[in-house]
Design an enzyme around this catalytic site. Structure first.
Site, PDB file in Angstrom:
ATOM      1  CG  HIS A  14      -1.224   0.614 -11.272  1.00  0.00           C
ATOM      2  ND1 HIS A  14       0.058   0.504 -10.770  1.00  0.00           N
ATOM      3  CD2 HIS A  14      -1.101   1.320 -12.435  1.00  0.00           C
ATOM      4  CE1 HIS A  14       0.897   1.127 -11.583  1.00  0.00           C
ATOM      5  NE2 HIS A  14       0.218   1.622 -12.608  1.00  0.00           N
ATOM      6  CD  GLU A  15      -3.351   0.410 -15.356  1.00  0.00           C
ATOM      7  OE1 GLU A  15      -3.186   1.572 -15.793  1.00  0.00           O
ATOM      8  OE2 GLU A  15      -2.405  -0.369 -15.150  1.00  0.00           O
ATOM      9  N   GLY A  28      -1.634  -3.595 -17.635  1.00  0.00           N
ATOM     10  CA  GLY A  28      -2.706  -2.617 -17.599  1.00  0.00           C
ATOM     11  C   GLY A  28      -2.229  -1.302 -18.187  1.00  0.00           C
ATOM     12  CD  GLN A  73      -0.229   4.248 -17.909  1.00  0.00           C
ATOM     13  OE1 GLN A  73      -1.156   3.450 -17.820  1.00  0.00           O
ATOM     14  NE2 GLN A  73       1.019   3.917 -17.615  1.00  0.00           N
ATOM     15  CB  CYS A 128       3.974   2.703 -13.392  1.00  0.00           C
ATOM     16  SG  CYS A 128       2.856   3.759 -14.337  1.00  0.00           S
ATOM     17  CG  LEU A 129       3.555  -0.185 -19.008  1.00  0.00           C
ATOM     18  CD1 LEU A 129       2.507  -0.463 -20.073  1.00  0.00           C
ATOM     19  CD2 LEU A 129       4.809  -1.011 -19.266  1.00  0.00           C
ATOM     20  CG  HIS A 164      -2.351   5.616 -14.412  1.00  0.00           C
ATOM     21  ND1 HIS A 164      -1.269   6.452 -14.449  1.00  0.00           N
ATOM     22  CD2 HIS A 164      -1.852   4.354 -14.354  1.00  0.00           C
ATOM     23  CE1 HIS A 164      -0.149   5.715 -14.420  1.00  0.00           C
ATOM     24  NE2 HIS A 164      -0.480   4.437 -14.363  1.00  0.00           N
TER      25      HIS A 164
HETATM   26 ZN    ZN Z   1       0.810   2.839 -14.265  1.00  0.00          ZN
END
Ligand code: ZN
Length: 204
Positions: A167-168, A81, A86, A125-126, A171
């Site tokens: 999660h997204e 995701g 991000q 998380c990226l 963000h």
């Molecule tokens: Zn993340």
């Protein structure tokens, strides 16, 4: 959100994470592509990750191109995701792909229903290299939003799909997994993030 490549402590070095991925059968080319993609993903310390997003209002070619780019980055970074902040865009847009399913693009998502039934699982998380923390989330959610053409869509999701959506969506509100971790895990995660930051000399 990134899949958990290992179950090690949050302080493991980035190189260690790559080693694990290599053992999991990733080729040197795939690892190289991942590194390249991650260079385009805003990292912890970047204020855009903490800002509130504005809704998407125009569903045009530019938006579709942005969503396509986000899906490519997510795939190359081996994430499941990715949210617009991000990639430096403070808009309410996210993409995700769970398993072999087609990728989903969701703009202006809102939770219509979430179950009382919750579950704790490890998340990465990226934008937070080397961090894995346990996050408690509702198991089932129903989300309403817009697809990339501006059509209203409703998604009923459970398990990992429900987790990645939440999660997204976090963000989009400037919320990160460390905010949802236990005090001990947050302390450990922040230590790992600061170590990574001091090694690279700047907050990437
Ligand atoms: Zn993340």
């Amino acid at each position: 959100m990134s899949e958990s490549p290992h179950d090690g402590p949050a302080s493991e070095a980035h190189a260690r994470e790559e080693e694990t991925l290599e053992q999991a059968g990733l080729s040197a080319d795939e690892l190289k592509a991942r590194r390249k993609a991650l260079a385009h993903v805003r990292q912890w310390g970047d204020p855009v990750l903490r800002s509130e997003t504005r809704p998407v209002e125009i569903f045009d070619e530019e938006l579709r191109a942005e969503a396509t780019r986000m899906i490519e980055l997510m795939d190359e970074a081996l994430g499941i995701g990715l949210a617009a902040p991000q990639v430096g865009k403070s808009v309410s847009l996210l993409v995700y792909r769970v398993g072999d399913a087609r990728p989903i693009v969701l703009a202006n998502p809102e939770i219509e229903y979430s179950s009382d039934d919750a579950e704790t699982a490890q998340e990465g998380c990226l934008s937070l290299a080397n961090v894995q923390v346990d996050v408690d989330r509702p198991v089932h959610v129903r989300v309403v939003g817009k697809d990339v053409t501006g059509e209203t869509i409703k998604i009923e999701a459970s398990g990992l799909e429900a987790r990645v959506i939440q999660h997204e969506m976090d963000h989009l509100d400037g919320v990160l997994i460390i905010d949802r971790a236990s005090k001990d895990q947050r302390r450990e995660a922040l230590r790992a993030l600061r170590e990574a930051e001091s090694r690279s000399g700047y907050a990437a």
